[in-house]
Design a protein around this motif. Structure first.
Motif, PDB file in Angstrom:
ATOM      1  N   TYR A 156      -5.836   3.829   7.368  1.00 33.20           N
ATOM      2  CA  TYR A 156      -6.282   2.440   7.534  1.00 33.20           C
ATOM      3  C   TYR A 156      -5.634   1.871   6.178  1.00 33.20           C
ATOM      4  CZ  TYR A 156     -10.570   3.690   5.185  1.00 33.20           C
ATOM      5  OH  TYR A 156     -11.573   3.929   4.231  1.00 33.20           O
ATOM      6  N   GLY A 157      -5.643   0.459   6.515  1.00 31.91           N
ATOM      7  CA  GLY A 157      -5.266  -0.435   5.355  1.00 31.91           C
ATOM      8  C   GLY A 157      -5.209  -1.680   5.403  1.00 31.91           C
TER       9      GLY A 157
ATOM     10  N   VAL B  61       3.596   4.734   0.127  1.00 37.28           N
ATOM     11  CA  VAL B  61       2.721   5.207   1.187  1.00 37.28           C
ATOM     12  C   VAL B  61       3.534   6.071   2.212  1.00 37.28           C
ATOM     13  CG1 VAL B  61       2.652   2.875   2.664  1.00 37.28           C
ATOM     14  CG2 VAL B  61       0.845   4.930   2.850  1.00 37.28           C
TER      15      VAL B  61
ATOM     16  N   ASN C 233      -2.495  -5.388  -1.373  1.00 34.67           N
ATOM     17  CA  ASN C 233      -2.322  -4.255  -0.325  1.00 34.67           C
ATOM     18  C   ASN C 233      -2.905  -3.036  -0.689  1.00 34.67           C
ATOM     19  OD1 ASN C 233       0.568  -4.820   2.095  1.00 34.67           O
ATOM     20  ND2 ASN C 233      -0.942  -6.301   1.190  1.00 34.67           N
TER      21      ASN C 233
ATOM     22  N   THR D 227       0.927  -6.470  10.692  1.00 37.65           N
ATOM     23  CA  THR D 227      -0.020  -5.522  10.394  1.00 37.65           C
ATOM     24  C   THR D 227       0.291  -4.366  11.517  1.00 37.65           C
ATOM     25  OG1 THR D 227      -1.639  -6.789   9.257  1.00 37.65           O
ATOM     26  CG2 THR D 227      -2.440  -4.578  10.039  1.00 37.65           C
TER      27      THR D 227
ATOM     28  N   THR E 109      -6.476   6.800  -1.781  1.00 45.08           N
ATOM     29  CA  THR E 109      -6.298   5.477  -1.631  1.00 45.08           C
ATOM     30  C   THR E 109      -5.088   4.887  -2.537  1.00 45.08           C
ATOM     31  OG1 THR E 109      -8.708   5.151  -1.018  1.00 45.08           O
ATOM     32  CG2 THR E 109      -7.333   3.207  -1.368  1.00 45.08           C
TER      33      THR E 109
ATOM     34  N   VAL F 254      -3.939   1.187   0.938  1.00 46.00           N
ATOM     35  CA  VAL F 254      -4.133   2.136   2.265  1.00 46.00           C
ATOM     36  C   VAL F 254      -4.724   3.130   2.020  1.00 46.00           C
ATOM     37  CG1 VAL F 254      -2.470   3.264   3.885  1.00 46.00           C
ATOM     38  CG2 VAL F 254      -1.585   1.591   2.780  1.00 46.00           C
TER      39      VAL F 254
ATOM     40  N   LEU G  32       1.456  -0.722  10.736  1.00 45.60           N
ATOM     41  CA  LEU G  32       0.607   0.355  11.463  1.00 45.60           C
ATOM     42  C   LEU G  32       1.429   1.393  12.164  1.00 45.60           C
ATOM     43  CD1 LEU G  32      -2.218   1.508  11.237  1.00 45.60           C
ATOM     44  CD2 LEU G  32      -2.541   0.175  13.432  1.00 45.60           C
TER      45      LEU G  32
ATOM     46  N   LEU H 244       3.032   3.906   9.984  1.00 45.46           N
ATOM     47  CA  LEU H 244       2.207   4.756   9.615  1.00 45.46           C
ATOM     48  C   LEU H 244       1.694   5.875  10.575  1.00 45.46           C
ATOM     49  CD1 LEU H 244       0.115   2.463   7.069  1.00 45.46           C
ATOM     50  CD2 LEU H 244       2.076   3.936   6.657  1.00 45.46           C
TER      51      LEU H 244
ATOM     52  N   ALA I 137       3.728  -1.851   3.091  1.00 45.01           N
ATOM     53  CA  ALA I 137       2.901  -2.190   1.607  1.00 45.01           C
ATOM     54  C   ALA I 137       3.809  -2.209   0.567  1.00 45.01           C
ATOM     55  CB  ALA I 137       2.073  -1.103   1.837  1.00 45.01           C
TER      56      ALA I 137
ATOM     57  N   LEU J 207      -2.625  -4.356   5.329  1.00 42.03           N
ATOM     58  CA  LEU J 207      -1.236  -4.033   5.087  1.00 42.03           C
ATOM     59  C   LEU J 207      -0.663  -5.738   5.206  1.00 42.03           C
ATOM     60  CD1 LEU J 207      -0.955  -1.450   7.787  1.00 42.03           C
ATOM     61  CD2 LEU J 207      -0.843  -1.314   5.342  1.00 42.03           C
TER      62      LEU J 207
END
Lengths: 440, 440
Positions: free
Chosen positions: B157-158, B140, B284, B204, B297, B286, B208, B211, B135, B160
């Motif tokens: 979640y996001g 993040v 973007n 993505t 967020t 998240v 992910l 993250l 991102a 990305l």
């Protein structure tokens, strides 16, 4: 760095108690991450007997926050007492003077004494951390100080007071008056019995003063903030904003302008499509405009015991890891004196709602006054009530009707001058409502 | 810590060149904050002659990234080469082995080798930092690792991938097809000539996986991610989503469930009122759901030279300040093996669009199949085109018409079984479209 990081907490309300429980709950994870244990060893609070979900018996109890702050058995003093002077100031000063790191959630204290305390911390080689003082669980301090360190910030603005946002959100959603919503907010515990501090914009101003310092590398200058609260916002303003594609939010805005740094807190119309407009209820949000990232917005809980404790614990962990830098981003000696931009120089769009007598020439006179002050109008909206139209189809009744003007960018000085002239002309029945527009 | 922090940068594309300029531009400010100077001393890139807005002559030039990584004249190696193996992996490994901190923006490298590299960094007592890998300019990684350290995360979640969000946003705003929007994205430089990596969801997924590790303290497990891209999304899905109060976004979702950690990348219907639904274009966002803060967020630029460089510079500064902890929040030895939740166990709402032959009994049969699989329907929408209605007022033409079902929470296994049965019944003309719904 293998010995325990010993924390003393002053104030065991919802935030303090939540922080104690959180540190216990996350003990294993945090120890793994930090390579040392963070351990609450001592506490002080007003009431020793209250049930808080943990056992006080394992902790050293102090009756006096200053004594806790001076205790040799802690590495870090957490101030959750509140108040801009008095015990909070005394205890924080004592902690710093005796070489302890300090974590505080106290924006009033920082707005007034932040620079002095930061200087003391530097002198003593310890840190002053205050993530919890602005926007609760949102990591805006860390973002400004660390994550955007390579950026030059041009503006930071946000919804920093959940009480006000709750009231404005409910006024919009349910068409209620300010007073009705305030009462509900008080009933639900979102507003104090004396709500002046929140709804008058002063809480937002304290928080904004801290963000301004971090964003622009300047000394805190809370007195320079132009402050206007939300109590004059009426349902008709909310409806008109909606009709024109805006939503009304109480914003704190700090902006670098040609004439200096503008700091202002006031009800603001923001485009409904903007990120900040989506933020409803007690939620907070901060947007940072900066050269490299353009725009970053953080949204989350601005208050609440657990959310605020989350920020307190993050600060404690940063200190335990040895990682906190200067409180306001650069050492106090490197903070610049803020050049204050006068509010009358503020440039932007305006919403002006006049309650004009419904008679020939009134609208023309109003529009002429705007033109004389060199103000261009983006739109003019005049809705006669159905009632008025029925009673008087001629439009000459003289009954007061709302006239709303939306201006292109102009100055605060021009708007005030034009509005004063309109009042002087005798065409308006009530004090005009003026709301600034933040377009992008 | 008063000696200069010497940085070597491998890769001088838009990100690398921007980072060099940013460090020069913010030199004074950063030196004041960090108490030492951050200085780019050496670089390597494919093309030595390209104009990049700064003078290469003052920097040591290397032809080989590995040689730069091994050089004794840098404290920190910045990898902006790209690729999950090859020179990027070799150079990062060489830098860590010779005791340099590493900053990288390379999510593919991390998704594949992140844990191994983190272990090597720990062994050598240096840090591996990668804010720019997920991102872009949004902090993040820092937020998950530091700011929410006291929280237990339940879901992250996001949006990305800016390319996918740009395509979906334009499809919605202008009613265009996927192919048209993809072509425009390529023309504008938002999508590669071979767009598979973006639109197939793989980019993505890499992000992910990083993250997930930070959120749940688990080893990176990119292979476990269920991945579905956006190329099957048609204008009718976008319109139906709109009509039903949703917007379609390509989300990466990592969630703690009863059966383990779910990691999935797929087009997702999100309520139009949600924060994530407001994020349009290449931006973007998240969202992190956690016990103490509930929901935070972060919204901002997911790509772009300056925004990504902002994250690279933030990492460099954290390292210069001595403040980076373990790469994935806890030491590699403390990372847990992820318990994978099988995708067929995923529970949630579904949007199912069937292209059914318009004949008696078709709708009844479809609904019956859903009931047999114990799936409750929140809504059923069947719009016959005006054309079809005119041609055949009886509703017995047999022409294909879209039938959309929105289910209450059910399992992936149940949906797949029911859809297979419907296909087997011969009532549908095309492969059904199934889109998962993320309700809150």
């Amino acid at each position: 760095m293998s010995h325990d990081f010993r924390v003393g907490i002053a104030g065991l309300g919802t935030v303090g108690a939540s922080a104690v429980r959180m540190l216990a709950r996350q003990d294993e994870q945090l120890t793994a991450r930090l390579g040392r244990r963070v351990r609450v060893t001592a506490v002080t609070a007003r009431d020793r007997t209250r049930e808080r979900g943990f056992d006080l018996a394992t902790l050293t109890w102090f009756d006096d926050p200053v004594a806790l702050a001076r205790s040799g058995d802690i590495d870090c003093f957490v101030e959750l007492i509140g108040g801009e002077d008095g015990p909070a100031l005394e205890a924080v000063t004592a902690a710093l003077e005796t070489g302890k790191h300090v974590v505080t959630a106290n924006k009033a204290l920082l707005a007034r004494h932040g620079v002095t305390l930061a200087a003391l911390a530097e002198k003593k080689g310890v840190s002053l951390a205050f993530e919890a003082s602005v926007a609760g669980g949102i990591p805006v301090i860390k973002t400004l100080r660390e994550a955007l360190g390579g950026n030059s910030v041009s503006r930071v603005y946000g919804i920093l007071n959940g009480t006000c946002n709750y009231i404005l959100s409910r006024m919009e959603a349910e068409g209620l008056s300010f007073d009705e919503c305030l009462k509900d907010a008080q009933r639900l515990g979102y507003a104090e019995a004396d709500p002046t501090f929140d709804i008058g914009g002063f809480d937002t101003a304290h928080k904004l003063s801290i963000l301004t310092s971090l964003a622009f590398g300047t000394e805190i200058d809370a007195e320079a903030i132009y402050v206007e609260g939300i109590s004059s916002i009426s349902p008709i303003d909310i409806r008109m904003a909606d009709e024109l594609g805006y939503r009304i939010k109480l914003l704190g805005v700090a902006e670098r302008t040609k004439t200096g740094i503008e700091q202002r807190v006031h009800p603001t119309m923001v485009p409904k499509s903007s990120a900040i407009a989506q933020v409803m209820g007690v939620t907070n949000a901060v947007t940072i405009d900066a050269d490299a990232v353009r725009e970053v917005t953080l949204v989350g809980p601005g208050a609440g015991g657990d959310a605020t404790a989350s920020a307190v614990v993050a600060d404690i962990c940063d200190l335990a890891a040895g990682g906190a830098g200067p409180a306001f981003g650069v050492p106090v000696g490197a903070l610049r004196k803020p050049e204050r931009a006068a509010m009358r120089m503020h440039t932007g769009g305006y919403y002006v709602r006049l309650t004009a007598y419904d008679r020939p020439g009134a609208a023309a006179s109003i529009v002429t006054r705007m033109a004389e002050a060199d103000i261009s109008l983006e739109s003019i909206v005049q809705h006669r009530s159905e009632d008025a139209a029925q009673r008087d189809p001629s439009g000459r009744s003289g009954a007061p009707v709302p006239v709303v003007l939306i201006t292109y960018a102009t100055t605060e000085a021009a708007i005030r001058k034009a509005v004063d002239k309109v009042i002087g002309d005798g065409h308006v029945a009530e004090a005009p409502q003026v709301i600034r527009i933040e377009r992008e």
